[in-house]
Design a protein around this motif. Structure first.
Motif, mmCIF file in Angstrom:
data_model
loop_
_atom_site.group_PDB
_atom_site.id
_atom_site.type_symbol
_atom_site.label_atom_id
_atom_site.label_comp_id
_atom_site.label_asym_id
_atom_site.label_seq_id
_atom_site.Cartn_x
_atom_site.Cartn_y
_atom_site.Cartn_z
ATOM 1 N N PRO A 191 0.850 -1.079 -0.013
ATOM 2 C CA PRO A 191 -0.016 -0.158 0.200
ATOM 3 C C PRO A 191 0.787 1.234 0.064
ATOM 4 O O PRO A 191 1.855 1.286 0.540
ATOM 5 N N CYS A 192 0.483 2.282 -0.674
ATOM 6 C CA CYS A 192 1.241 3.333 -0.830
ATOM 7 C C CYS A 192 0.968 4.479 0.077
ATOM 8 O O CYS A 192 -0.238 4.831 0.520
ATOM 9 N N THR A 228 -0.458 7.728 -10.644
ATOM 10 C CA THR A 228 -1.220 6.759 -11.520
ATOM 11 C C THR A 228 -0.497 6.609 -12.921
ATOM 12 O O THR A 228 -0.651 5.246 -13.163
ATOM 13 N N ILE A 247 -0.100 3.455 -9.673
ATOM 14 C CA ILE A 247 -0.686 3.285 -8.420
ATOM 15 C C ILE A 247 -2.172 3.714 -8.643
ATOM 16 O O ILE A 247 -2.414 5.136 -8.934
ATOM 17 N N THR A 248 -3.385 3.118 -8.498
ATOM 18 C CA THR A 248 -4.706 3.149 -8.653
ATOM 19 C C THR A 248 -5.391 3.110 -7.423
ATOM 20 O O THR A 248 -6.428 3.513 -7.272
ATOM 21 N N ASP A 249 -4.996 2.267 -6.315
ATOM 22 C CA ASP A 249 -5.467 1.891 -5.204
ATOM 23 C C ASP A 249 -5.620 3.298 -4.261
ATOM 24 O O ASP A 249 -5.039 4.173 -4.720
ATOM 25 N N GLN A 250 -6.436 3.248 -3.185
ATOM 26 C CA GLN A 250 -6.374 4.353 -2.297
ATOM 27 C C GLN A 250 -5.064 4.334 -1.556
ATOM 28 O O GLN A 250 -4.401 3.426 -1.330
ATOM 29 N N MET A 290 -9.480 8.737 -3.865
ATOM 30 C CA MET A 290 -8.166 8.128 -3.709
ATOM 31 C C MET A 290 -7.578 8.181 -2.438
ATOM 32 O O MET A 290 -6.777 7.057 -1.927
ATOM 33 N N LYS A 346 -7.506 7.352 1.567
ATOM 34 C CA LYS A 346 -8.193 6.795 2.526
ATOM 35 C C LYS A 346 -7.849 7.420 3.722
ATOM 36 O O LYS A 346 -8.744 7.266 4.808
ATOM 37 N N PHE A 401 -4.850 1.546 6.572
ATOM 38 C CA PHE A 401 -5.483 0.822 5.268
ATOM 39 C C PHE A 401 -6.357 -0.313 5.773
ATOM 40 O O PHE A 401 -6.813 -0.397 6.873
ATOM 41 N N THR A 402 -6.884 -1.258 4.898
ATOM 42 C CA THR A 402 -7.698 -2.388 5.130
ATOM 43 C C THR A 402 -7.456 -3.248 6.107
ATOM 44 O O THR A 402 -5.979 -3.241 6.668
#
Length: 388
Positions: free
Chosen positions: A42-43, A122, A127-130, A153, A155, A380-381
């Protein structure tokens, strides 16, 4: 175990002829950046601050073998540190030639910086995730800007010792910083000091450092002789010369003025998504003439736009002011939290260090407080918890 950083070389993402919020074109523009960790993780985006550089300015909060941190850990996150336009690493007056170089470089807003960083993530890095975005001072301004400009974008945003809109008081402080350079007419030469004299306007830069000296740290820090205790510098004149002038004279004057303009015009409501009847921005993302040279809220329409922009943030926001910060006080942060609503948390840093509590890492207790606070904020999740 993943290495701390496989490649410590600063990279450059080419933006080409980049259209700015003003409608001007920044020719052959680029962003300097550095990454830590694997892009499969994750970014976390961690932009630079006023005068800060990528490594010297931001690395203090990133985990290294010498200084392990819990939150910004390259073994679990892909950390991207992009440099502000004007900091001397990304496109700046000092490294741009031609008719739009030097003092003539077009002014850039937080909107422009974040738009360029979004393109880097992007299109350049895929990178396209949150993501999570955090930063100190002008880095905090970019964190707020990201959360409002690209709400889908982001989170989590963690702005510390910064603001979503430059206040009247902050604007006035920055006028003094700007005036310190411009008053050195002999040295500054209308911004053509290198062409005409082959050197920086030293008198103006020294004065800039002395203006900053009364703002960066709190009254309590000076009263308790913090410079002697933490830096080994005794006596106010030595503090002026060995700390403040050493810092300010290491910078390029036009770069400092460029970033200062960006800071003064920081306002997340000055974008078409939120501007509404305020007239702060026009269709097609343009910054209007009314949005130039205007600090804070000039009308109720401006305040309504500011509230819309903060309410438009979808991710979590952890706002962390310092109780002794002389230009980003907790009272302003409370307004931001109230406008955002339930998604926001206000956590005040209790510190005599003032603005310096948020960076660049000199106050060890404040570093730990920031690191711990970011760590437990669950970026993150559940699949990638920050407190795993």
């Amino acid at each position: 175990m993943a290495p701390f950083a496989d490649d410590r070389t600063i990279k450059y993402y080419q933006l080409g002829d980049f259209e700015l919020q003003s409608g001007e074109i920044l020719p052959s523009a680029y962003i300097a950046y550095l990454t830590y960790g694997s892009p499969t993780n994750p970014c976390i985006l961690y932009p630079t601050w006023y005068s800060g550089t990528i490594v010297a300015g931001n690395e203090w909060l990133i985990s290294t073998p010498e200084h392990p941190r819990r939150a910004l850990d390259p073994e679990r996150y892909f950390i991207v540190v992009p440099a502000l336009f004007g900091n001397g690493e990304s496109t700046s007056p000092s490294n741009t030639t031609g008719p739009k170089g030097g003092v003539n470089m077009p002014k850039t807003t937080f909107y422009d910086n974040v738009k360029a960083q979004h393109q880097l993530l992007t299109q350049g890095l895929g990178i396209t995730d949150q993501i999570a975005v955090l930063g100190w001072s002008m880095g905090a301004g970019q964190a707020f800007q990201w959360a409002s400009q690209y709400p889908d974008m982001v989170k989590l945003a963690v702005p510390f010792c910064g603001s979503a809109r430059t206040s009247f008081h902050n604007w006035v402080f920055l006028e003094a910083v700007k005036g310190a350079i411009l008053a050195d007419t002999e040295g500054y030469c209308g911004g053509r000091y290198m062409e005409e004299k082959g050197q920086q306007p030293i008198v103006g830069l020294k004065t800039l450092g002395r203006v900053y000296a009364g703002w960066g740290f709190s009254q309590t820090f000076y009263r308790e002789k913090g410079f002697e205790k933490y830096y080994g510098i005794e006596g106010l004149e030595r503090v002026m010369v060995e700390f403040w002038e050493k810092w300010s004279t290491s910078k390029d004057a036009n770069n400092m003025l460029h970033m200062l303009w960006t800071w003064q015009h920081g306002d997340i409501s000055a974008q078409p998504l939120y501007a509404g009847q305020s007239g702060l921005a026009e269709a097609g993302h343009r910054l209007s003439h009314r949005g130039l040279g205007r600090p804070g809220a000039g009308s109720q329409q401006d305040e309504d736009a500011f509230q819309r922009a903060l309410k438009g943030i979808q991710g979590k926001v952890l706002i962390m002011p310092c109780d002794n910060d002389l230009y980003f006080p907790p009272e302003d942060s409370q307004i931001e939290k109230d406008y955002i609503g339930d998604n926001a948390e206000l956590k005040v840093i209790k510190s005599i260090w003032g603005h310096w509590a948020g960076g660049p890492g000199d106050s060890k207790e404040d570093v730990k407080f920031l690191d711990d606070s970011i760590y437990v904020s669950n970026m993150f999740t559940k699949e990638k918890p920050i407190d795993a």
